[in-house]
Design a protein around this motif. Sequence first.
Motif, PDB file in Angstrom:
ATOM      1  N   GLN A  40       0.804  -1.216   0.000  1.00  0.00           N
ATOM      2  CA  GLN A  40       0.000   0.000   0.000  1.00  0.00           C
ATOM      3  C   GLN A  40       0.843   1.275   0.000  1.00  0.00           C
ATOM      4  O   GLN A  40       0.302   2.374  -0.062  1.00  0.00           O
ATOM      5  CB  GLN A  40      -0.924   0.006   1.228  1.00  0.00           C
ATOM      6  N   SER A  55       2.797   4.084  -1.514  1.00  0.00           N
ATOM      7  CA  SER A  55       2.993   4.792  -2.783  1.00  0.00           C
ATOM      8  C   SER A  55       3.256   6.255  -2.465  1.00  0.00           C
ATOM      9  O   SER A  55       2.848   6.761  -1.417  1.00  0.00           O
ATOM     10  CB  SER A  55       1.761   4.665  -3.678  1.00  0.00           C
ATOM     11  N   ARG A  86       1.980   8.746  -3.922  1.00  0.00           N
ATOM     12  CA  ARG A  86       0.705   9.466  -3.959  1.00  0.00           C
ATOM     13  C   ARG A  86      -0.017   9.353  -2.620  1.00  0.00           C
ATOM     14  O   ARG A  86      -0.467  10.355  -2.046  1.00  0.00           O
ATOM     15  CB  ARG A  86      -0.178   8.913  -5.074  1.00  0.00           C
ATOM     16  N   LYS A  87      -0.122   8.124  -2.090  1.00  0.00           N
ATOM     17  CA  LYS A  87      -0.804   7.936  -0.813  1.00  0.00           C
ATOM     18  C   LYS A  87      -0.030   8.607   0.319  1.00  0.00           C
ATOM     19  O   LYS A  87      -0.632   9.233   1.206  1.00  0.00           O
ATOM     20  CB  LYS A  87      -0.971   6.451  -0.520  1.00  0.00           C
ATOM     21  N   LYS A 133      11.183   5.496  -4.911  1.00  0.00           N
ATOM     22  CA  LYS A 133      10.690   4.669  -3.814  1.00  0.00           C
ATOM     23  C   LYS A 133      11.821   3.886  -3.162  1.00  0.00           C
ATOM     24  O   LYS A 133      11.795   3.629  -1.945  1.00  0.00           O
ATOM     25  CB  LYS A 133       9.610   3.719  -4.330  1.00  0.00           C
TER      26      LYS A 133
END
Length: 226
Positions: free
Chosen positions: A35, A37, A39-40, A59
């Motif tokens: 989960q 990312s 964006r999150k 990342k």
Amino acid sequence: MTAEKKSAKAKAEPLDRNRIAQVALTLIDEQGIDQLSMRKLGGMLGVEAMALYHHFRNKAELLDGILDIILANVASRLTPDGTPLERVRRTFDALRTIAIEHPHAFLSMVSRRFRTQQALEFYEQLLLLFHQAGLSPEQSGRYYRLMANFTVGAGVAEVGSRAKQPDATPIILENFYSPEEFPRITEVMPFLRVSEIDQIYCAGMDILFTALNGELTQAVKRDAVS
């Protein structure tokens, strides 16, 4: 602190590498590595994902930052008392706790190389303890690898046996009983239960340190004779 509370706090504070990595670790702990990312994570921090790239190029770098936080936590638990080998033992014991406290992150972290300054300094200090105990570079490398491999394996067992994965089914194994079809599994399973994990880990490390101390003792005897 939950991801939501961490997010609210982070929104009120300026961004830096440590804060971003800490919130990312909280996200992984609560929702799993899949989960994670940009964006999150940006949403939790109250910024656009692109803002994070000013601190982490990708990342992979973010995962390195998370590893730094975990290693800093491990280092904070270590004390300078005792012999070098006693301190080595405490270091590996502390590394094992990562699997218990951060199971989702652990499975990702163990596959990462030490690449950052902080991680390399942790590595250097650990190898220095081997050196101070009287090990040769060859022995240091061999026993570091043996202990690291054993600790990682024990950590993976922690993650699975303590049902930290979504598809884990510990109850089936904890109460496994099928002597007609699986007699060997049935007779061994009581000794592989979660309640036995700590004892098995300690026994394994005892074996490694007994072998290491044996090598050091033999070296001292050879030096005395020569």
